[in-house]
Design a protein around this motif. Sequence first.
Motif, PDB file in Angstrom:
ATOM      1  N   THR A 154       0.823  -1.213   0.000  1.00  0.00           N
ATOM      2  CA  THR A 154       0.000   0.000   0.000  1.00  0.00           C
ATOM      3  C   THR A 154       0.857   1.264   0.000  1.00  0.00           C
ATOM      4  N   GLY A 155       2.156   1.114  -0.194  1.00  0.00           N
ATOM      5  CA  GLY A 155       3.059   2.264  -0.255  1.00  0.00           C
ATOM      6  C   GLY A 155       3.195   2.793  -1.664  1.00  0.00           C
ATOM      7  N   GLN A 156       4.206   3.652  -1.866  1.00  0.00           N
ATOM      8  CA  GLN A 156       4.407   4.297  -3.168  1.00  0.00           C
ATOM      9  C   GLN A 156       5.709   3.889  -3.841  1.00  0.00           C
ATOM     10  N   ALA A 157       6.352   2.809  -3.346  1.00  0.00           N
ATOM     11  CA  ALA A 157       7.602   2.333  -3.934  1.00  0.00           C
ATOM     12  C   ALA A 157       7.568   0.804  -3.979  1.00  0.00           C
ATOM     13  N   PRO A 158       8.367   0.184  -4.831  1.00  0.00           N
ATOM     14  CA  PRO A 158       8.401  -1.283  -4.872  1.00  0.00           C
ATOM     15  C   PRO A 158       8.868  -1.879  -3.548  1.00  0.00           C
ATOM     16  N   LEU A 159       8.203  -2.952  -3.142  1.00  0.00           N
ATOM     17  CA  LEU A 159       8.491  -3.620  -1.877  1.00  0.00           C
ATOM     18  C   LEU A 159       9.419  -4.811  -2.134  1.00  0.00           C
ATOM     19  N   VAL A 160      10.538  -4.853  -1.420  1.00  0.00           N
ATOM     20  CA  VAL A 160      11.496  -5.944  -1.572  1.00  0.00           C
ATOM     21  C   VAL A 160      11.671  -6.617  -0.211  1.00  0.00           C
ATOM     22  N   ILE A 161      11.345  -7.915  -0.144  1.00  0.00           N
ATOM     23  CA  ILE A 161      11.515  -8.667   1.098  1.00  0.00           C
ATOM     24  C   ILE A 161      12.936  -9.224   1.108  1.00  0.00           C
ATOM     25  N   GLU A 162      13.695  -8.861   2.141  1.00  0.00           N
ATOM     26  CA  GLU A 162      15.070  -9.327   2.272  1.00  0.00           C
ATOM     27  C   GLU A 162      15.118 -10.737   2.847  1.00  0.00           C
ATOM     28  N   SER A 163      14.294 -11.001   3.876  1.00  0.00           N
ATOM     29  CA  SER A 163      14.295 -12.327   4.496  1.00  0.00           C
ATOM     30  C   SER A 163      13.007 -12.544   5.270  1.00  0.00           C
ATOM     31  N   ALA A 164      12.726 -13.819   5.517  1.00  0.00           N
ATOM     32  CA  ALA A 164      11.615 -14.221   6.387  1.00  0.00           C
ATOM     33  C   ALA A 164      12.141 -15.388   7.217  1.00  0.00           C
ATOM     34  N   THR A 165      12.181 -15.216   8.519  1.00  0.00           N
ATOM     35  CA  THR A 165      12.723 -16.241   9.405  1.00  0.00           C
ATOM     36  C   THR A 165      11.705 -16.598  10.469  1.00  0.00           C
ATOM     37  N   ALA A 166      11.802 -17.829  10.971  1.00  0.00           N
ATOM     38  CA  ALA A 166      10.881 -18.309  11.992  1.00  0.00           C
ATOM     39  C   ALA A 166      11.649 -18.553  13.284  1.00  0.00           C
ATOM     40  N   THR A 167      10.892 -18.702  14.386  1.00  0.00           N
ATOM     41  CA  THR A 167      11.509 -18.895  15.689  1.00  0.00           C
ATOM     42  C   THR A 167      12.104 -20.281  15.871  1.00  0.00           C
ATOM     43  N   CYS A 168      11.762 -21.233  15.012  1.00  0.00           N
ATOM     44  CA  CYS A 168      12.376 -22.560  15.104  1.00  0.00           C
ATOM     45  C   CYS A 168      12.404 -23.201  13.721  1.00  0.00           C
ATOM     46  N   GLY A 169      13.147 -24.297  13.596  1.00  0.00           N
ATOM     47  CA  GLY A 169      13.293 -24.975  12.315  1.00  0.00           C
ATOM     48  C   GLY A 169      12.056 -25.722  11.870  1.00  0.00           C
TER      49      GLY A 169
END
Length: 180
Positions: A95-110
């Motif tokens: 919903t912003g005005q610039a392209p969104l780039v996700i650097e990482s997504a991590t979870a609390t456990c494996g």
Amino acid sequence: MKKHFVIALLLAGGLWTTSCEKKTETETTTTVAQENTAATTVPANDPATNPNVSGQEAVNPTGPKPVMTFKETEHDFGTIKADKKVNHTFTFTNTGQAPLVIESATATCGCTVPEWPKEPVAPGKTGTIKVEFDPTGKSGQQSKQITITANTDPQINQLTIKTNIVGAVPQAGASGPVRL
């Protein structure tokens, strides 16, 4: 005795003037080296040295930022069995005005594995983050956090999955210890 004192004084004076000349020479060399280093310094937004930029555009920290807006930030799987992996897909909109780039997504456990889009999400477009949870070896109430780092403001977004795991986890009893 006066003769030795005068010779020592002359030697000290000679060493002092020699050391001053060397210091000046060293300072000059250091200054020249610093000037040469400044001339060859690579800018942070150079795509040849920084793979996270796509071109030589100027970085504007006060410019428009992307905004990651989720339909939901928490999902409850309810009661599940310990031998059944479950998945959920979180949907978001830029919903912003610039392209969104996700650097990482991590979870609390494996046991929790997120998958996210690797390409930029244009303003007004949607994207998904798929989360797989493996309950093997767990029992009871579980809550796991997924942390998403992106070029948004704020830079960190949190998602949560919850579940209650029943069955399939053997317990020690009258027949002795349990081997897993």
